[in-house]
Design a protein around this motif. Structure first.
Motif, mmCIF file in Angstrom:
data_model
loop_
_atom_site.group_PDB
_atom_site.id
_atom_site.type_symbol
_atom_site.label_atom_id
_atom_site.label_comp_id
_atom_site.label_asym_id
_atom_site.label_seq_id
_atom_site.Cartn_x
_atom_site.Cartn_y
_atom_site.Cartn_z
ATOM 1 N N PHE A 285 0.980 -1.289 0.173
ATOM 2 C CA PHE A 285 0.085 0.029 -0.094
ATOM 3 C C PHE A 285 0.843 0.988 -0.521
ATOM 4 N N THR A 286 1.773 1.516 -0.874
ATOM 5 C CA THR A 286 2.554 2.120 -0.816
ATOM 6 C C THR A 286 2.394 3.834 -1.382
ATOM 7 N N ASN A 287 2.519 4.639 -1.092
ATOM 8 C CA ASN A 287 1.624 6.182 -1.421
ATOM 9 C C ASN A 287 1.753 5.955 -2.674
ATOM 10 N N ILE A 290 -0.849 3.895 -4.057
ATOM 11 C CA ILE A 290 -2.550 4.382 -3.775
ATOM 12 C C ILE A 290 -2.821 6.260 -5.112
ATOM 13 N N VAL A 291 -2.010 6.516 -5.067
ATOM 14 C CA VAL A 291 -2.302 7.672 -5.633
ATOM 15 C C VAL A 291 -2.605 7.324 -7.112
ATOM 16 N N GLU A 293 -4.264 4.289 -8.170
ATOM 17 C CA GLU A 293 -5.604 4.265 -8.018
ATOM 18 C C GLU A 293 -6.347 5.154 -7.898
ATOM 19 N N VAL A 294 -6.087 6.566 -7.162
ATOM 20 C CA VAL A 294 -7.038 7.595 -7.051
ATOM 21 C C VAL A 294 -7.324 7.924 -7.881
ATOM 22 N N ASP A 295 -5.795 8.281 -8.860
ATOM 23 C CA ASP A 295 -5.658 8.257 -10.320
ATOM 24 C C ASP A 295 -6.333 7.828 -11.134
ATOM 25 N N LEU A 297 -9.341 5.535 -10.701
ATOM 26 C CA LEU A 297 -10.860 5.431 -10.107
ATOM 27 C C LEU A 297 -11.199 6.815 -10.694
ATOM 28 N N ILE B 43 -11.704 2.436 -2.526
ATOM 29 C CA ILE B 43 -9.887 1.677 -2.285
ATOM 30 C C ILE B 43 -10.091 1.508 -1.198
ATOM 31 N N ARG B 50 -4.096 5.309 7.656
ATOM 32 C CA ARG B 50 -2.973 4.510 6.360
ATOM 33 C C ARG B 50 -3.433 6.072 5.249
#
Lengths: 299, 71
Positions: A285-287, A290-291, A293-295, A297, B43, B50
């Protein structure tokens, strides 16, 4: 009561005056399977023990009547349906309907109900009424859950980690569930679940080394400034400081950097969000992940 | 980035769901065949702790109409 060493010496007697009841009414689903009462679940074991009690009344008391008021007869289990049929054949009278009122008449009780199969109201006079009440969590089970740190479901029973794939595990490592603390259950199911829980514990102890989750925090020692901000953040006390020697301008400089205990870290990532120089990252779950994933979605 | 449907404008929401409670709840909803609107994009995070505020800002920057942090 029918136990020979029990309080009545094996005789079925009314608790109020000790009279032997000639007619007994059993009422099922009392306080369960009823959204109005706040318990929508089926207590599961009562159909079988009511069948047993009704059969015992008919067999132990000569010329007695046993009336069972039911919503549904649920006999899911090996040999259960056959047992229910045995109680019907022994003389237990099953009446499909909800009881609306019970009132005293002399020293007897009148049970008012509807027979939904006949479609007409019914009244029976009995000496004793036995309720099959809802199976509810033990008093103090919520405090217990809070103490150990696992969650409870909407009815107050302990929540298993997964209803199908992890029915005995909890979200707290090393804590397993067995029996009706997890949900209404009869004795065979409790024994089966307890056996499963025992094997899970045995499997935990059978290994010399404990396999942990790979998703744990990692420190980039070149970025860590040694601010110690992450230490109080960690709920598992997994972060400590260690000295690190580096060469700076041909001098050896010793400074403190954070280090993560791999056994203690549970991979929550609270330290990662708190790390100001972005030296901490959580594997899996690295930064960056996740970023991304956000992009993805937000497209 | 809003979702255009026959009913008109619908917001697009990015939901950060904790693996142990909210995400498990979503999983349970799936097991029970319950439907939830498709304009919620989930997500999974190991813990609500976190979630870096930057993720929320990033979602808004990329055009999300709402961000749900649940845990």
């Amino acid at each position: 009561m029918v136990n020979a060493s029990g309080p009545t010496g094996g005789k079925i007697k009314r608790p109020s005056d000790g009279k032997i009841p000639q007619a007994v009414a059993f009422i099922k689903c009392v306080g369960s399977r009823d959204d109005v009462k706040g318990r929508s679940y089926c207590s599961r074991a009562c159909c079988m023990y009511t069948a047993k009690h009704a059969m015992q009344v008919v067999e132990k008391i000569p010329d007695s009547d046993a009336y069972v008021f039911y919503m549904d007869v649920r006999t899911a289990g090996k040999g259960y349906e056959e047992f229910y049929q045995r109680s019907v054949n022994a003389g237990a009278q099953y009446i499909r309907g909800r009881v609306s009122k019970i009132y005293p008449h002399g020293d007897r009780l009148v049970v008012k109900s509807e027979d939904t199969l006949l479609g007409k109201p019914i009244e029976v006079e009995v000496d004793m009424v036995v309720l099959a009440t809802a199976m509810v969590p033990a008093a103090g089970s919520a405090d217990m859950a809070k103490l150990v740190g696992f969650s409870i479901d909407k009815d107050g029973f302990f929540q298993e980690a997964h209803p199908k794939l992890q029915p005995v595990e909890t979200f707290t490592g090393g804590v397993y569930l067995a029996g009706s603390c997890q949900g209404p259950k009869d004795i065979p199911d409790t024994v089966a679940q307890a056996s499963a829980a025992a094997v899970k514990v045995a499997a935990l102890f059978s290994k010399d080394k404990l396999a942990t989750e790979p998703m744990i925090a990692q420190v980039d020692e070149t970025k860590c400034t040694g601010c110690e901000f992450c230490i109080p953040i960690c709920p598992y006390q997994a972060i400590s400081m260690k000295p690190l020697k580096t060469r700076v301008h041909s001098h050896t400089v010793e400074r403190q950097v954070a280090t993560v205990n791999k056994g203690l870290c549970q991979g929550c990532g609270a330290c990662v969000a708190a790390c100001r120089p972005c030296a901490l990252n959580l594997n899996g779950f690295t930064n960056d992940q996740i970023v991304s994933e956000v992009d993805a979605l937000c497209l | 980035m809003s979702v255009e449907t026959s009913k008109g404008w619908e917001p697009k929401i990015v939901a950060f769901a904790c693996n142990w409670c909210s995400y498990a709840g979503g999983d349970l909803a799936g097991l029970n065949r319950l439907q939830y609107p498709s304009n919620v994009r989930i997500i999974r995070v190991p813990c609500s702790g976190r979630i870096d505020p930057q993720f929320v800002l990033r979602a808004f920057m990329m055009g999300a109409d709402g961000v749900l942090v649940s845990g």
